[in-house]
Design an enzyme around this catalytic site. Sequence first.
Site, short mmCIF file in Angstrom:
data_model
loop_
_atom_site.label_atom_id
_atom_site.label_comp_id
_atom_site.label_asym_id
_atom_site.label_seq_id
_atom_site.Cartn_x
_atom_site.Cartn_y
_atom_site.Cartn_z
N HIS A 108 -44.26 16.34 21.22
CA HIS A 108 -45.25 15.31 21.97
C HIS A 108 -45.41 14.13 21.07
CE1 HIS A 108 -47.17 18.83 23.97
NE2 HIS A 108 -46.48 18.53 24.71
N ALA A 157 -37.11 22.46 38.68
CA ALA A 157 -36.73 21.51 37.98
C ALA A 157 -35.49 21.02 38.32
CB ALA A 157 -36.94 21.67 36.56
N ASP A 171 -38.17 20.45 29.79
CA ASP A 171 -38.68 21.26 28.67
C ASP A 171 -39.11 22.72 29.20
OD1 ASP A 171 -40.35 22.30 26.50
OD2 ASP A 171 -42.09 21.28 27.20
C1 LIG Z 1 -42.66 24.93 27.61
S1 LIG Z 1 -43.51 24.81 29.25
C2 LIG Z 1 -44.04 23.19 29.50
C3 LIG Z 1 -44.63 22.52 28.56
C4 LIG Z 1 -45.03 20.92 28.97
N1 LIG Z 1 -43.79 20.32 29.12
C5 LIG Z 1 -45.70 20.41 27.76
O1 LIG Z 1 -45.28 19.78 26.77
O2 LIG Z 1 -47.14 20.36 27.85
C6 LIG Z 1 -42.34 25.21 30.35
C7 LIG Z 1 -42.95 25.12 31.81
O3 LIG Z 1 -41.86 25.12 32.65
C8 LIG Z 1 -42.39 26.02 33.95
N2 LIG Z 1 -41.07 26.48 34.50
C9 LIG Z 1 -40.09 27.65 34.25
N3 LIG Z 1 -39.22 27.60 34.93
C10 LIG Z 1 -39.22 26.41 35.71
C11 LIG Z 1 -38.12 25.66 36.58
N4 LIG Z 1 -37.19 26.36 36.95
N5 LIG Z 1 -38.73 24.54 37.37
C12 LIG Z 1 -39.98 24.13 36.90
N6 LIG Z 1 -40.77 24.53 36.02
C13 LIG Z 1 -40.33 25.84 35.32
C14 LIG Z 1 -43.42 26.95 33.48
O4 LIG Z 1 -44.11 27.76 34.08
C15 LIG Z 1 -43.93 26.38 32.20
O5 LIG Z 1 -45.25 25.88 32.54
#
Ligand SMILES: C[S@@+](CC[C@H](N)C(=O)[O-])C[C@H]1O[C@@H](n2cnc3c(N)ncnc32)[C@H](O)[C@@H]1O
Length: 273
Positions: free
Chosen positions: A18, A139, A160
């Site tokens: 962040h 994603a 991420d």
């Molecule tokens: C590490 S967290 C993200 C944290 C956020 N970027 C932050 O810094 O506040 C990863 C997120 O990706 C989501 N996720 C997992 N696989 C995914 C995919 N294929 N496409 C989109 N989101 C996904 C999960 O549910 C989770 O909420």
Amino acid sequence: MNYRHAYHAGNFADCMKHALLVSLLGSYLHKPAPFIVLDTHAGTGRYDLEGTEAEKTGEWHSGIGRLAHEAPNSPLAPWLDLVRQAGGPRYYPGSPLLASLMLRPQDRLICCEKHPQDKRDLYRLFARTPNTTVHERDAYEALRALLPPKDIKRGLILMDPPFEEAGEFERLTQALQTIRTRFATAVVAIWYPIKHRTPVRAFQTAIADSGVRDVLTAELLMRPPHDPDQLNGSGLLVVRPPYGFAENATRLLDRLKTVLAAHDATVSTLVPE
Ligand SMILES: C[S@@+](CC[C@H](N)C(=O)[O-])C[C@H]1O[C@@H](n2cnc3c(N)ncnc32)[C@H](O)[C@@H]1O
């Protein structure tokens, strides 16, 4: 999909990601031309660090919990100001909320989140926020569907993933090719875990061999990366880093290394321009 970021919010890896994200976004504010942020794995946007999930692991205590007394002239101050603005440190802002707080009226934020509950929370958070859209979608599929953005030439893509399924490094390497063909001027920031060096080296070699130019890595290690079952450190791989980012990233990581009592912090060029 078992991963829930609420258990890990505000930990050392979030602090690193962040603080660097805010630095990257800051570089877009020098010019009035609009920019777009695509946050491909957005999470819920805000995390209650006194909630059951965060308290269960207590990870934030050795992350944002150590930054309460940071001086106003700290290199971390621009990010910590936004954390306070969002209701932190208790209500800790994730990547989409930090981006949203930095957006100007002409800019746009697109968030993708695959977990239905997390997407609902994120959607509620941004229900009345202009220029922001929230998608419940994969994603990698989103990169093909949403790029290139209409009418906006400058952009940052943050990827991420939770790394809970095998093959994430390979999918990220492939995603960079998709971005290269669809939105070649975008700055891309990819977060990755450092447990053991071997998979990280393989990922970096694959990126270097893929033809992508101008790549930097910023890494913060809490311990030497020897135990493959532990998150020993984390990294951010940045494609086309903005002017001055490497120097600022070095200042940010040096400060985090000191305050979080980390083992090592490095910013290196993986592929030159
Ligand atoms: C590490 S967290 C993200 C944290 C956020 N970027 C932050 O810094 O506040 C990863 C997120 O990706 C989501 N996720 C997992 N696989 C995914 C995919 N294929 N496409 C989109 N989101 C996904 C999960 O549910 C989770 O909420």
